[in-house]
Design a protein around this motif. Sequence first.
Motif, PDB file in Angstrom:
ATOM      1  N   TRP A  50       0.809  -1.211   0.000  1.00  0.00           N
ATOM      2  CA  TRP A  50       0.000   0.000   0.000  1.00  0.00           C
ATOM      3  C   TRP A  50       0.843   1.262   0.000  1.00  0.00           C
ATOM      4  N   LYS A  51       1.938   1.279   0.756  1.00  0.00           N
ATOM      5  CA  LYS A  51       2.783   2.475   0.812  1.00  0.00           C
ATOM      6  C   LYS A  51       3.405   2.766  -0.545  1.00  0.00           C
ATOM      7  N   ALA A  52       3.872   1.734  -1.225  1.00  0.00           N
ATOM      8  CA  ALA A  52       4.468   1.929  -2.545  1.00  0.00           C
ATOM      9  C   ALA A  52       3.427   2.401  -3.548  1.00  0.00           C
ATOM     10  N   ALA A  53       2.220   1.856  -3.484  1.00  0.00           N
ATOM     11  CA  ALA A  53       1.157   2.279  -4.389  1.00  0.00           C
ATOM     12  C   ALA A  53       0.778   3.740  -4.138  1.00  0.00           C
ATOM     13  N   ALA A  54       0.713   4.143  -2.871  1.00  0.00           N
ATOM     14  CA  ALA A  54       0.402   5.534  -2.549  1.00  0.00           C
ATOM     15  C   ALA A  54       1.509   6.460  -3.040  1.00  0.00           C
ATOM     16  N   LEU A  55       2.754   6.030  -2.919  1.00  0.00           N
ATOM     17  CA  LEU A  55       3.878   6.829  -3.401  1.00  0.00           C
ATOM     18  C   LEU A  55       3.824   6.990  -4.920  1.00  0.00           C
ATOM     19  N   VAL A  56       3.491   5.935  -5.632  1.00  0.00           N
ATOM     20  CA  VAL A  56       3.377   6.003  -7.096  1.00  0.00           C
ATOM     21  C   VAL A  56       2.267   6.965  -7.497  1.00  0.00           C
ATOM     22  N   VAL A  57       1.126   6.916  -6.821  1.00  0.00           N
ATOM     23  CA  VAL A  57       0.017   7.822  -7.134  1.00  0.00           C
ATOM     24  C   VAL A  57       0.419   9.266  -6.841  1.00  0.00           C
ATOM     25  N   LEU A  58       1.083   9.491  -5.710  1.00  0.00           N
ATOM     26  CA  LEU A  58       1.545  10.835  -5.359  1.00  0.00           C
ATOM     27  C   LEU A  58       2.533  11.365  -6.394  1.00  0.00           C
ATOM     28  N   LEU A  59       3.469  10.524  -6.815  1.00  0.00           N
ATOM     29  CA  LEU A  59       4.430  10.936  -7.838  1.00  0.00           C
ATOM     30  C   LEU A  59       3.750  11.208  -9.174  1.00  0.00           C
ATOM     31  N   LEU A  60       2.735  10.432  -9.519  1.00  0.00           N
ATOM     32  CA  LEU A  60       2.002  10.655 -10.765  1.00  0.00           C
ATOM     33  C   LEU A  60       1.318  12.020 -10.755  1.00  0.00           C
ATOM     34  N   PHE A  61       0.628  12.338  -9.663  1.00  0.00           N
ATOM     35  CA  PHE A  61      -0.046  13.632  -9.589  1.00  0.00           C
ATOM     36  C   PHE A  61       0.967  14.781  -9.565  1.00  0.00           C
ATOM     37  N   THR A  62       2.097  14.581  -8.888  1.00  0.00           N
ATOM     38  CA  THR A  62       3.130  15.615  -8.877  1.00  0.00           C
ATOM     39  C   THR A  62       3.700  15.822 -10.273  1.00  0.00           C
ATOM     40  N   PHE A  63       3.929  14.729 -11.000  1.00  0.00           N
ATOM     41  CA  PHE A  63       4.426  14.838 -12.368  1.00  0.00           C
ATOM     42  C   PHE A  63       3.427  15.566 -13.249  1.00  0.00           C
ATOM     43  N   LYS A  64       2.147  15.207 -13.139  1.00  0.00           N
ATOM     44  CA  LYS A  64       1.118  15.869 -13.931  1.00  0.00           C
ATOM     45  C   LYS A  64       1.073  17.363 -13.606  1.00  0.00           C
ATOM     46  N   GLY A  65       1.168  17.704 -12.330  1.00  0.00           N
ATOM     47  CA  GLY A  65       1.163  19.115 -11.934  1.00  0.00           C
ATOM     48  C   GLY A  65       2.385  19.852 -12.452  1.00  0.00           C
ATOM     49  N   LEU A  66       3.536  19.203 -12.441  1.00  0.00           N
ATOM     50  CA  LEU A  66       4.760  19.815 -12.947  1.00  0.00           C
ATOM     51  C   LEU A  66       4.657  20.076 -14.451  1.00  0.00           C
ATOM     52  N   VAL A  67       4.152  19.114 -15.194  1.00  0.00           N
ATOM     53  CA  VAL A  67       3.989  19.292 -16.641  1.00  0.00           C
ATOM     54  C   VAL A  67       2.967  20.386 -16.927  1.00  0.00           C
ATOM     55  N   LEU A  68       1.877  20.403 -16.187  1.00  0.00           N
ATOM     56  CA  LEU A  68       0.855  21.427 -16.379  1.00  0.00           C
ATOM     57  C   LEU A  68       1.405  22.813 -16.075  1.00  0.00           C
ATOM     58  N   GLU A  90      -1.859   5.292 -26.182  1.00  0.00           N
ATOM     59  CA  GLU A  90      -1.861   6.748 -26.028  1.00  0.00           C
ATOM     60  C   GLU A  90      -3.188   7.238 -25.463  1.00  0.00           C
ATOM     61  N   GLN A  91      -4.281   6.581 -25.814  1.00  0.00           N
ATOM     62  CA  GLN A  91      -5.582   6.965 -25.274  1.00  0.00           C
ATOM     63  C   GLN A  91      -5.639   6.753 -23.766  1.00  0.00           C
ATOM     64  N   VAL A  92      -5.046   5.658 -23.300  1.00  0.00           N
ATOM     65  CA  VAL A  92      -4.976   5.421 -21.853  1.00  0.00           C
ATOM     66  C   VAL A  92      -4.130   6.503 -21.204  1.00  0.00           C
ATOM     67  N   GLY A  93      -2.997   6.842 -21.839  1.00  0.00           N
ATOM     68  CA  GLY A  93      -2.161   7.921 -21.323  1.00  0.00           C
ATOM     69  C   GLY A  93      -2.894   9.249 -21.295  1.00  0.00           C
ATOM     70  N   GLY A  94      -3.698   9.525 -22.321  1.00  0.00           N
ATOM     71  CA  GLY A  94      -4.493  10.747 -22.345  1.00  0.00           C
ATOM     72  C   GLY A  94      -5.521  10.779 -21.235  1.00  0.00           C
ATOM     73  N   TRP A  95      -6.131   9.629 -20.964  1.00  0.00           N
ATOM     74  CA  TRP A  95      -7.107   9.561 -19.874  1.00  0.00           C
ATOM     75  C   TRP A  95      -6.428   9.802 -18.522  1.00  0.00           C
ATOM     76  N   VAL A  96      -5.238   9.199 -18.338  1.00  0.00           N
ATOM     77  CA  VAL A  96      -4.504   9.359 -17.070  1.00  0.00           C
ATOM     78  C   VAL A  96      -4.027  10.795 -16.902  1.00  0.00           C
ATOM     79  N   MET A  97      -3.601  11.427 -17.990  1.00  0.00           N
ATOM     80  CA  MET A  97      -3.001  12.761 -17.908  1.00  0.00           C
ATOM     81  C   MET A  97      -4.018  13.897 -17.919  1.00  0.00           C
ATOM     82  N   GLN A  98      -5.313  13.603 -17.903  1.00  0.00           N
ATOM     83  CA  GLN A  98      -6.314  14.675 -17.864  1.00  0.00           C
ATOM     84  C   GLN A  98      -6.114  15.532 -16.624  1.00  0.00           C
TER      85      GLN A  98
END
Length: 114
Positions: A50-68, A90-98
Amino acid sequence: MRDPNHANFSQRLKRIDRRHEKLARGYVTVINSDGLMVAQPRRSNLRFPWKAAALVVLLLFTFKGLVLANLGAERYAESVISLENGTPVEQVGGWVMQADPLTVWIAGRLEPLL
């Protein structure tokens, strides 16, 4: 005809061998209610990380915020739209990166730092 005592002995040996194999993978010593110390096999560590999964989700949102924050809202939206019109991956990536509210909030916090 087989001797029933021999069959019981063989079953007991198999049971002891199985317990020995479990104990060889790790054990915990427990004291019974009568004061006898007994080695019990350790539970398997096949739990979900669970801790690793939460870290991955946190990093994903941080990456999305940084790119935005780096691209700006318009260019970011264009990039997401081009991803959504691409291949299935790419469609899956587009859905994730919304851009979602959390991503926009993180981008607002990171924009002054850039």
